[in-house]
Design an enzyme around this catalytic site. Sequence first.
Site: not given
Length: 611
Positions: A2, A488, A27, A484
Amino acid sequence: MCGIVGYIGHKNALPLLLDGLKRLEYRGYDSSGVAIIRDGRMLLQKKVGKVSELEKHAGPKEYEGSIGIGHTRWATHGEPSDINSHPHASNDGTIAMIHNGIIENYQVIKTKLEKLGYVFTSATDTEALVHLIQEMKKVSGDLETAVRLALRQVEGTYGIAVVSVQEPDKIIVARKGSPLIIGVGENEHFVASDAAAIIPYTRQVVYLEDGEIAVLTSNSFETKTIDNIEKVKQVHEVTFDIEEIEKGGYDHFMLKEIMEQPETVRNSMRGRVLPDSANAKLSGLNDVMLLLENAQRIIITACGTSWHAGLVGEYMLEQYAKVPVEVEYASEFRYRNPIIKPNDLLFLVSQSGETADTLAALREAKKKGASVLGVCNVVGSTIARESQGGVYIHAGPEIGVASTKAFTSQLVVLSLITLLIARQRRTVSDETASLICREMLDLPNKIQRILSETTHIEAIAEEFKDAHNFLYLGRGLNFPVALEGALKLKEISYIHAEGYPAAEMKHGPIALIDENMPVVVIAPKDGTYDKILSNIQEVKARKGKVIAIANEDEPQLRSLADHIILVPHTIDMLSPIVNVIPLQLLAYYIAVKRGCNVDQPRNLAKSVTVE
Ligand code: G6P
């Protein structure tokens, strides 16, 4: 998680709010809205979808006014919809509020208010708070007191901004657990959940702390605690530039951030590698050198990609500095009542410095007497401020939701910390320490070499873009890199992917391997190379398709692998920093070829400020 933005001043608020919301979209991006006060009326517009959708429905003439608040949402309570979007208005239509966080006792508040006749229209927790403020206003008369009285009844987390048509000359903002900053301009003030939203307009910011409330007018801001005790706040200067938060000619922030890595890695170690004394200098740790020396155990806690960086840190620190290290998900650490001993040292790794679970882990560890140090990217973030010391990674603003340059910079900083502790404890020889320094300084060139030739990786992406599953294998320091790489890919392309320690594959995932399964194997020329070749044999024996990340195109590997992506060789401690680059690119190209929204993947948010 948010995004909040608000403006009060002499300009038209709407363009500033929309511009801020676009910068904050990373966000949260399932819906957005604005509330603007004009001529004693509350003008409210909110729309499901991107900020561009809101823009179509909020015309600059119709929504003209010099005070307003805006919000971009990442749904927690209630699905993404126009009604559930923020701002939420009070029943009498006089108050509008935006909120980041979770009101945990909203059901109790809601039931009470319903009995008093309040009508709820959304499925959000936020709505309970705005109606509660209306109710408190009956007692207090003024908005600021009403907000304070309401917040004292709230359990949970919040970053809020509230406006009222009855007091059209102020915005009330408050924070507990969700970041909020005040931007100080010339006869104007801003509020935002991070500096990216307001940087084109002001660099002067005030960081609000938990439990604080502020009243913004055009030419003043006043800060208090929610218990009405005045607080004097310092104004800080934000140092990053506007170009750093724009795409700079790239199609996506993620690609820009991948391509920036030679520079960001250089920035992370600028002035910190001392080749002459074969040591590292980290001024943020100067005051805690004794703690580092006496630490019996290091605990690293983090979430997501930062947790993967922490896992690499464990391998580095144990191998070179000989300190026992434990790495734990912050969300587990905070609730499992961990055993903390007096000489335990906790490192919090967090790009944003705001992740709710990591912050809670920090507070929990502090409560239990541990020393806490931060490894953060965002300067002035809550984790950085609440730590006893720490190291900024200096990767610059990271906007792409999938973290790339922050990961490599976290690894650089963890390498520097490893070198520092290893020298302090004399666990590495002068030669080894010198080699680490030389190889570190050469990292930007090595990364640049990989980034200069990406057509091969793009061609591999084309071949495998329709795969349903991927397996990533690595050993030792490169096992976390396998995790990782898989993260991704799944984050941005929605292909199911798993990372595994290469040898562990035969205890389960091997059952999945057939001619349709691409297997990415990280196979650097190190002590485990022969073992990795055997693991590749095991995959090939089941007809899996092998994509190897390797240092040399040598015959044995060539005969086994379907594709080889060559990367420059470096020492094992630093090899994750090099090996992860092609995995970032592979995920990026696959996602683009599948038509996915790379910078804003579904259901994700850049900064997770709720549990
Ligand atoms: C979210 C982001 C990830 C990030 C994680 C931890 O899930 O999408 O990219 O790794 O949060 O964030 P932090 O800011 O604490 O590193």
